[in-house]
Design a protein around this motif. Sequence first.
Motif, PDB file in Angstrom:
ATOM      1  N   ILE A  27       0.835  -1.200   0.000  1.00 29.45           N
ATOM      2  CA  ILE A  27       0.000   0.000   0.000  1.00 29.45           C
ATOM      3  C   ILE A  27       0.873   1.255   0.000  1.00 29.45           C
ATOM      4  CG2 ILE A  27      -1.660   1.339   1.367  1.00 29.45           C
ATOM      5  CD1 ILE A  27      -2.708  -1.318   2.477  1.00 29.45           C
ATOM      6  N   GLY A  28       0.484   2.253  -0.791  1.00 30.40           N
ATOM      7  CA  GLY A  28       1.171   3.533  -0.720  1.00 30.40           C
ATOM      8  C   GLY A  28       1.777   4.016  -2.023  1.00 30.40           C
ATOM      9  N   ASP A  29       1.943   3.122  -2.968  1.00 29.40           N
ATOM     10  CA  ASP A  29       2.449   3.580  -4.267  1.00 29.40           C
ATOM     11  C   ASP A  29       1.292   3.510  -5.268  1.00 29.40           C
ATOM     12  OD1 ASP A  29       4.272   4.314  -6.332  1.00 29.40           O
ATOM     13  OD2 ASP A  29       5.875   3.386  -5.153  1.00 29.40           O
ATOM     14  N   ASP A  30       1.605   3.737  -6.542  1.00 27.29           N
ATOM     15  CA  ASP A  30       0.531   3.726  -7.540  1.00 27.29           C
ATOM     16  C   ASP A  30       0.037   2.316  -7.835  1.00 27.29           C
ATOM     17  OD1 ASP A  30       0.413   6.519  -7.953  1.00 27.29           O
ATOM     18  OD2 ASP A  30       2.332   6.379  -8.980  1.00 27.29           O
ATOM     19  N   GLY A 120      -3.223  -3.288  -1.426  1.00 30.42           N
ATOM     20  CA  GLY A 120      -3.693  -2.092  -2.112  1.00 30.42           C
ATOM     21  C   GLY A 120      -5.200  -2.069  -2.179  1.00 30.42           C
ATOM     22  N   GLY A 121      -5.717  -1.034  -2.841  1.00 30.54           N
ATOM     23  CA  GLY A 121      -7.161  -0.933  -2.951  1.00 30.54           C
ATOM     24  C   GLY A 121      -7.588   0.435  -3.416  1.00 30.54           C
ATOM     25  N   ASP A 122      -8.814   0.769  -3.050  1.00 35.99           N
ATOM     26  CA  ASP A 122      -9.384   2.031  -3.453  1.00 35.99           C
ATOM     27  C   ASP A 122     -10.430   2.403  -2.407  1.00 35.99           C
ATOM     28  OD1 ASP A 122      -9.605   4.212  -5.113  1.00 35.99           O
ATOM     29  OD2 ASP A 122     -11.095   3.274  -6.422  1.00 35.99           O
ATOM     30  N   THR A 123     -10.538   3.687  -2.107  1.00 34.74           N
ATOM     31  CA  THR A 123     -11.482   4.133  -1.083  1.00 34.74           C
ATOM     32  C   THR A 123     -12.328   5.263  -1.651  1.00 34.74           C
ATOM     33  OG1 THR A 123      -9.824   3.575   0.582  1.00 34.74           O
ATOM     34  CG2 THR A 123     -11.670   4.927   1.301  1.00 34.74           C
ATOM     35  N   THR A 124     -13.644   5.062  -1.624  1.00 26.80           N
ATOM     36  CA  THR A 124     -14.531   6.073  -2.200  1.00 26.80           C
ATOM     37  C   THR A 124     -15.755   6.269  -1.312  1.00 26.80           C
ATOM     38  OG1 THR A 124     -15.542   4.328  -3.510  1.00 26.80           O
ATOM     39  CG2 THR A 124     -13.925   5.686  -4.631  1.00 26.80           C
TER      40      THR A 124
HETATM   41  P1  ADP Z   1      -4.280   6.419  -6.810  1.00 27.78           P
HETATM   42  O1  ADP Z   1      -5.046   7.697  -6.863  1.00 27.78           O
HETATM   43  O2  ADP Z   1      -2.919   6.459  -7.357  1.00 27.78           O
HETATM   44  O3  ADP Z   1      -5.104   5.249  -7.272  1.00 27.78           O
HETATM   45  P2  ADP Z   1      -5.092   6.104  -4.093  1.00 27.78           P
HETATM   46  O4  ADP Z   1      -5.055   7.386  -3.363  1.00 27.78           O
HETATM   47  O5  ADP Z   1      -6.395   5.581  -4.551  1.00 27.78           O
HETATM   48  O6  ADP Z   1      -4.008   6.176  -5.251  1.00 27.78           O
HETATM   49  O7  ADP Z   1      -4.415   4.999  -3.168  1.00 27.78           O
HETATM   50  C1  ADP Z   1      -3.185   5.220  -2.534  1.00 27.78           C
HETATM   51  C2  ADP Z   1      -2.630   3.898  -2.070  1.00 27.78           C
HETATM   52  O8  ADP Z   1      -3.502   3.359  -1.077  1.00 27.78           O
HETATM   53  C3  ADP Z   1      -2.531   2.863  -3.163  1.00 27.78           C
HETATM   54  O9  ADP Z   1      -1.389   2.059  -2.895  1.00 27.78           O
HETATM   55  C4  ADP Z   1      -3.796   2.048  -2.983  1.00 27.78           C
HETATM   56  O10 ADP Z   1      -3.610   0.737  -3.465  1.00 27.78           O
HETATM   57  C5  ADP Z   1      -3.984   2.101  -1.489  1.00 27.78           C
HETATM   58  N1  ADP Z   1      -5.385   1.994  -1.036  1.00 27.78           N
HETATM   59  C6  ADP Z   1      -6.422   2.831  -1.288  1.00 27.78           C
HETATM   60  N2  ADP Z   1      -7.544   2.437  -0.644  1.00 27.78           N
HETATM   61  C7  ADP Z   1      -7.216   1.312   0.017  1.00 27.78           C
HETATM   62  C8  ADP Z   1      -7.941   0.408   0.852  1.00 27.78           C
HETATM   63  N3  ADP Z   1      -9.237   0.581   1.143  1.00 27.78           N
HETATM   64  N4  ADP Z   1      -7.248  -0.633   1.344  1.00 27.78           N
HETATM   65  C9  ADP Z   1      -5.955  -0.823   1.052  1.00 27.78           C
HETATM   66  N5  ADP Z   1      -5.232  -0.031   0.299  1.00 27.78           N
HETATM   67  C10 ADP Z   1      -5.834   1.040  -0.214  1.00 27.78           C
END
Ligand code: ADP
Length: 324
Positions: A27-30, A120-124
Motif C-alpha cells: 500500500i502507498g504507491d501507484d 492495495g485498494g481504493d477508497t470512495t
Molecule cells: P491512486 O489515486 O494512485 O489510485 P489512491 O489514493 O487511490 O491512489 O491509493 C493510494 C494507495 O492506497 C494505493 O497504494 C492504494 O492501493 C492504497 N489503497 C487505497 N484504498 C485502500 C484500501 N481501502 N485498502 C488498502 N489499500 C488502499
Amino acid sequence: MAESEFDIIRYYFARHRASRDDVLVGIGDDAALLQAPAGRVLAVCLDTLVAGVHFPPETSAAAIGHKALAVNLSDLAAMGAEPAWAMLALTVPENDAAWLAAFSDAFFTLADQYAVQLVGGDTTRGPLAVTVQAHGFVPPEKALRRQGARPGERIYVTGTLGDAGLALRMNDPGDNWLRKRLDFPEPRIEAGLVLRDYASAAIDVSDGLLADLGHLLESGRLGASLWIDALPRSAAFLGAMQVLDPERRGQFHELPLGAGDDYELCFTVAEQHCGEMEKRLDGIPGGCRWIGVVEADQGIRCYRDDGAPYRPAVSGYQHFSSTP
Ligand code: ADP
Ligand code: MG
C-alpha cells in the motif's frame, strides 16, 4: 479522526504491518509490486458485497469486514490455492470511525489467520459496498477446477449445510452459532490444500448445494444421485428446527439443499482415493461427508434414506433469475 480518504487508508488499512517477503511494494504507491513463486500459477478472484443485497443492512461492520475477505478466500480454497495477497475497494457513505475500526479489525484478523497481506485498494464515498480481490498460489497441474468429475466418483461436502440460510430467515436465530455461520463464514482453505491431492473437481457452496453442484456437473455434462438424508446438518440447525412451528419447519427443511452463504466445499473424488482423502480431512476444520455419486445421466436426482425418490421444491439461489 480520519478526515479524508487518504486518512482512512492511513489510519485503518496501511497501519497494519503484515509483511510478506513476496510483497516488494504494498500500500502507498501507484500499484503494488508482487513476486509470485516459481512453479506456481496465480489464482485470482474478486467478489463484491453490496448492502441490502448480499447482507442485511443491520449487519455489523465486523461481519462485513470478515465476510468480504472470507468469500474470496473460499473461492481460492475451491481452487486448491494457498492465499497470499488481497486488494480492497471500499465504498462508504460516511467517515464513521467506529465502523471503520470494527471493519478493518475483522478484515485483518481473518487475513492474519492465513498470512494474507492487503497490498492495495481504493477508497470512495457512496452507498456501502465492499469489493475484495484475492490472489493465491497453486501448482498449475494441481488446481481444482469445476470441470474434471467422472461418472462413478463420489460427491462430498465439507462442514454442514443450511446454517447460514436458517440464520438469515429466522428473525431471531436465538442461537449465536447459527448467526456466526452467516456473518463469519470460515473459508475451507486447509481442506482445499489437502484436496489438491485427491479431488477431480471442486466448487464452493455459495449459492446453495443444488445450484453449485449443478455448475460442477454441467461443466462436464454429467449428473448425480444425491442422498438428501445424508446431507450434513449441524446440531444447532437441528435444534433450531425442532422448536419451529411445523409450517416454518416445512419451509426450511430444504435449506441444506437450496440455501446459499454456507461457503463449504463440494468436491468429487475417485473411489480408490476416498479412504485416504477422508483420513486426511478428518481433524481438519469442517471434515467431510459423502453425499452422492456422479453419474453420466444429466440432472440431479435426490433420494431419501429408504431409497424413495425426492423432488426438491428449491433449485438454489440465483442472482438473476430468468423467467421462462
Ligand atoms: P491512486 O489515486 O494512485 O489510485 P489512491 O489514493 O487511490 O491512489 O491509493 C493510494 C494507495 O492506497 C494505493 O497504494 C492504494 O492501493 C492504497 N489503497 C487505497 N484504498 C485502500 C484500501 N481501502 N485498502 C488498502 N489499500 C488502499
Ligand atoms: Mg485509486
